[in-house]
Write a protein that holds these residues in place. Structure first.
Motif, PDB file in Angstrom:
ATOM      1  N   GLN A 173       1.115  -1.238  -0.012  1.00 52.13           N
ATOM      2  CA  GLN A 173      -0.393   0.063   0.466  1.00 52.13           C
ATOM      3  C   GLN A 173       0.519   0.981  -0.274  1.00 52.13           C
ATOM      4  O   GLN A 173       1.726   1.278   1.302  1.00 52.13           O
ATOM      5  CB  GLN A 173      -1.023   0.217   1.502  1.00 52.13           C
ATOM      6  N   VAL A 174       0.578   1.973  -0.632  1.00 47.54           N
ATOM      7  CA  VAL A 174       1.740   3.530  -1.229  1.00 47.54           C
ATOM      8  C   VAL A 174       0.742   4.300  -0.449  1.00 47.54           C
ATOM      9  O   VAL A 174      -0.148   4.303   0.204  1.00 47.54           O
ATOM     10  CB  VAL A 174       2.132   3.838  -2.525  1.00 47.54           C
ATOM     11  N   GLN A 175       1.936   5.059   0.859  1.00 45.75           N
ATOM     12  CA  GLN A 175       1.451   5.700   1.519  1.00 45.75           C
ATOM     13  C   GLN A 175       2.405   6.967   1.269  1.00 45.75           C
ATOM     14  O   GLN A 175       3.377   6.722   0.986  1.00 45.75           O
ATOM     15  CB  GLN A 175       1.646   5.611   2.966  1.00 45.75           C
ATOM     16  N   LEU A 176       2.048   8.503   1.142  1.00 46.74           N
ATOM     17  CA  LEU A 176       2.357   9.848   0.756  1.00 46.74           C
ATOM     18  C   LEU A 176       2.115  10.788   1.593  1.00 46.74           C
ATOM     19  O   LEU A 176       1.394  10.598   2.152  1.00 46.74           O
ATOM     20  CB  LEU A 176       2.177  10.543  -0.667  1.00 46.74           C
ATOM     21  N   VAL A 177       3.095  11.058   3.106  1.00 46.34           N
ATOM     22  CA  VAL A 177       3.063  12.022   3.603  1.00 46.34           C
ATOM     23  C   VAL A 177       3.142  12.954   3.503  1.00 46.34           C
ATOM     24  O   VAL A 177       4.734  13.487   3.814  1.00 46.34           O
ATOM     25  CB  VAL A 177       3.431  11.177   5.086  1.00 46.34           C
ATOM     26  N   GLU A 178       2.824  14.009   3.296  1.00 48.23           N
ATOM     27  CA  GLU A 178       3.298  15.399   3.536  1.00 48.23           C
ATOM     28  C   GLU A 178       3.361  16.335   4.500  1.00 48.23           C
ATOM     29  O   GLU A 178       2.541  16.546   5.545  1.00 48.23           O
ATOM     30  CB  GLU A 178       2.235  16.598   2.548  1.00 48.23           C
ATOM     31  N   SER A 179       4.160  17.524   4.340  1.00 47.00           N
ATOM     32  CA  SER A 179       4.864  17.843   6.195  1.00 47.00           C
ATOM     33  C   SER A 179       5.027  19.192   5.032  1.00 47.00           C
ATOM     34  O   SER A 179       5.395  19.724   4.537  1.00 47.00           O
ATOM     35  CB  SER A 179       5.617  17.554   6.261  1.00 47.00           C
ATOM     36  N   GLY A 180       5.340  20.529   6.748  1.00 46.59           N
ATOM     37  CA  GLY A 180       6.020  21.495   5.979  1.00 46.59           C
ATOM     38  C   GLY A 180       4.992  22.807   5.382  1.00 46.59           C
ATOM     39  O   GLY A 180       5.702  23.875   5.695  1.00 46.59           O
ATOM     40  N   GLY A 181       3.254  22.755   5.657  1.00 44.52           N
ATOM     41  CA  GLY A 181       2.960  23.759   5.344  1.00 44.52           C
ATOM     42  C   GLY A 181       2.875  24.733   6.848  1.00 44.52           C
ATOM     43  O   GLY A 181       3.069  24.016   7.738  1.00 44.52           O
ATOM     44  N   GLY A 182       2.401  25.983   6.218  1.00 46.95           N
ATOM     45  CA  GLY A 182       2.442  26.687   7.544  1.00 46.95           C
ATOM     46  C   GLY A 182       1.553  27.867   7.118  1.00 46.95           C
ATOM     47  O   GLY A 182       1.325  27.480   5.994  1.00 46.95           O
ATOM     48  N   LEU A 183       1.681  29.005   7.930  1.00 44.67           N
ATOM     49  CA  LEU A 183       0.985  29.740   7.815  1.00 44.67           C
ATOM     50  C   LEU A 183       2.694  31.061   7.453  1.00 44.67           C
ATOM     51  O   LEU A 183       3.574  31.250   8.345  1.00 44.67           O
ATOM     52  CB  LEU A 183       0.732  30.650   9.026  1.00 44.67           C
ATOM     53  N   VAL A 184       2.691  32.057   6.178  1.00 41.22           N
ATOM     54  CA  VAL A 184       4.098  32.453   5.904  1.00 41.22           C
ATOM     55  C   VAL A 184       3.429  33.680   4.785  1.00 41.22           C
ATOM     56  O   VAL A 184       2.167  34.131   4.263  1.00 41.22           O
ATOM     57  CB  VAL A 184       5.249  31.910   5.023  1.00 41.22           C
ATOM     58  N   GLN A 185       4.056  34.968   5.846  1.00 42.36           N
ATOM     59  CA  GLN A 185       4.037  36.143   4.842  1.00 42.36           C
ATOM     60  C   GLN A 185       4.492  36.315   3.398  1.00 42.36           C
ATOM     61  O   GLN A 185       5.339  35.594   3.249  1.00 42.36           O
ATOM     62  CB  GLN A 185       4.707  37.476   5.893  1.00 42.36           C
ATOM     63  N   ALA A 186       4.058  36.860   2.928  1.00 36.94           N
ATOM     64  CA  ALA A 186       4.256  36.949   1.463  1.00 36.94           C
ATOM     65  C   ALA A 186       5.239  37.575   1.436  1.00 36.94           C
ATOM     66  O   ALA A 186       5.778  38.239   1.813  1.00 36.94           O
ATOM     67  CB  ALA A 186       2.929  38.315   0.927  1.00 36.94           C
ATOM     68  N   GLY A 187       6.412  36.577   0.760  1.00 32.28           N
ATOM     69  CA  GLY A 187       7.418  37.441  -0.058  1.00 32.28           C
ATOM     70  C   GLY A 187       9.032  35.843   1.171  1.00 32.28           C
ATOM     71  O   GLY A 187       9.955  35.833   0.589  1.00 32.28           O
TER      72      GLY A 187
ATOM     73  N   ASP B  78      -1.167   8.390  -9.944  1.00 35.19           N
ATOM     74  CA  ASP B  78      -1.969   7.024  -9.878  1.00 35.19           C
ATOM     75  C   ASP B  78      -1.655   7.422  -7.883  1.00 35.19           C
ATOM     76  O   ASP B  78      -2.948   6.954  -7.300  1.00 35.19           O
ATOM     77  CB  ASP B  78      -1.221   5.897  -9.672  1.00 35.19           C
ATOM     78  N   TYR B  79      -1.491   7.859  -7.035  1.00 34.41           N
ATOM     79  CA  TYR B  79      -1.352   7.964  -5.753  1.00 34.41           C
ATOM     80  C   TYR B  79      -0.930   9.384  -5.446  1.00 34.41           C
ATOM     81  O   TYR B  79      -0.467   9.911  -6.003  1.00 34.41           O
ATOM     82  CB  TYR B  79      -0.076   6.801  -4.877  1.00 34.41           C
ATOM     83  N   TRP B  80      -2.026   9.467  -4.162  1.00 30.19           N
ATOM     84  CA  TRP B  80      -1.749  10.838  -3.260  1.00 30.19           C
ATOM     85  C   TRP B  80      -1.443  10.794  -1.887  1.00 30.19           C
ATOM     86  O   TRP B  80      -2.464  10.057  -1.302  1.00 30.19           O
ATOM     87  CB  TRP B  80      -3.454  11.107  -4.238  1.00 30.19           C
ATOM     88  N   GLY B  81      -0.819  12.106  -1.280  1.00 25.67           N
ATOM     89  CA  GLY B  81      -1.253  12.484   0.289  1.00 25.67           C
ATOM     90  C   GLY B  81      -2.675  12.922   0.623  1.00 25.67           C
ATOM     91  O   GLY B  81      -3.263  13.476  -0.326  1.00 25.67           O
ATOM     92  N   LEU B  82      -2.338  13.790   1.475  1.00 20.78           N
ATOM     93  CA  LEU B  82      -4.137  13.766   2.093  1.00 20.78           C
ATOM     94  C   LEU B  82      -2.931  15.490   2.365  1.00 20.78           C
ATOM     95  O   LEU B  82      -4.359  16.022   2.486  1.00 20.78           O
ATOM     96  CB  LEU B  82      -4.010  13.892   3.438  1.00 20.78           C
ATOM     97  N   GLY B  83      -2.470  15.967   2.243  1.00 21.98           N
ATOM     98  CA  GLY B  83      -2.373  17.282   1.785  1.00 21.98           C
ATOM     99  C   GLY B  83      -1.707  17.859   3.150  1.00 21.98           C
ATOM    100  O   GLY B  83      -1.250  17.301   3.883  1.00 21.98           O
ATOM    101  N   THR B  84      -0.720  19.401   2.557  1.00 24.30           N
ATOM    102  CA  THR B  84      -0.926  20.037   3.828  1.00 24.30           C
ATOM    103  C   THR B  84      -0.867  21.640   3.789  1.00 24.30           C
ATOM    104  O   THR B  84      -1.448  21.984   2.146  1.00 24.30           O
ATOM    105  CB  THR B  84       0.867  19.702   3.673  1.00 24.30           C
ATOM    106  N   HIS B  85      -1.640  22.339   4.512  1.00 20.68           N
ATOM    107  CA  HIS B  85      -1.496  23.827   3.965  1.00 20.68           C
ATOM    108  C   HIS B  85      -1.154  24.284   4.176  1.00 20.68           C
ATOM    109  O   HIS B  85      -0.274  24.252   5.108  1.00 20.68           O
ATOM    110  CB  HIS B  85      -2.648  23.835   4.943  1.00 20.68           C
ATOM    111  N   VAL B  86      -1.406  25.643   3.122  1.00 25.95           N
ATOM    112  CA  VAL B  86      -0.069  26.709   2.896  1.00 25.95           C
ATOM    113  C   VAL B  86      -1.014  28.016   3.099  1.00 25.95           C
ATOM    114  O   VAL B  86      -1.724  28.074   2.089  1.00 25.95           O
ATOM    115  CB  VAL B  86       0.899  26.453   1.883  1.00 25.95           C
ATOM    116  N   THR B  87      -0.553  29.106   3.582  1.00 25.75           N
ATOM    117  CA  THR B  87      -1.708  29.708   4.066  1.00 25.75           C
ATOM    118  C   THR B  87      -0.119  30.750   3.384  1.00 25.75           C
ATOM    119  O   THR B  87       0.309  31.219   4.553  1.00 25.75           O
ATOM    120  CB  THR B  87      -2.320  30.491   5.415  1.00 25.75           C
TER     121      THR B  87
END
Length: 120
Positions: A1-15, A108-117
């Protein structure tokens, strides 16, 4: 079973900058391309960047070219997306995906995503 786990997202200022990571597991990823996609609120998912197995080929959406860099560490089964000069329009859920063979075409295979704001 392929698993993809994203990380590193968050809130950042423009630039500002962020680096996303995607750890893959569940099989041997030899000859598998890796890609990043994103979906902004109220919009369809769109392609961001992709990289071939050997990292010899990369491909970027015009909207991120020159600002984002995709890379991979096959020893760690991990792909990265370095995002610089972030803009409010980059706000989205970022998804990692993988497919056998070419970095073009359907994934074919996808992770659940990480939010970037990105705040303006």
């Amino acid at each position: 079973q392929v698993q993809l786990v994203e990380s590193g997202g968050g809130l950042v200022q423009a630039g500002g900058s962020l680096r996303l990571s995607c750890a893959a597991s569940g099989r041997t990823f030899s000859n598998y391309a890796m890609g990043w996609f994103r979906q902004a609120p109220g919009k369809e998912r769109e392609f961001v960047a992709a990289i071939s197995w050997g990292a010899g080929s990369t491909y970027y959406a015009d909207s991120v070219k020159g600002r984002f860099t995709i890379s991979r560490d096959n020893a760690k089964n991990t792909v990265y997306l370095q995002m610089n000069s972030l803009e409010a329009e980059d706000t989205a859920v970022y998804y990692c995906a993988t497919k056998r063979g070419s970095l073009y075409g359907s994934y074919d295979y996808w992770g659940l995503g990480t939010h970037v704001t990105v705040s303006s």
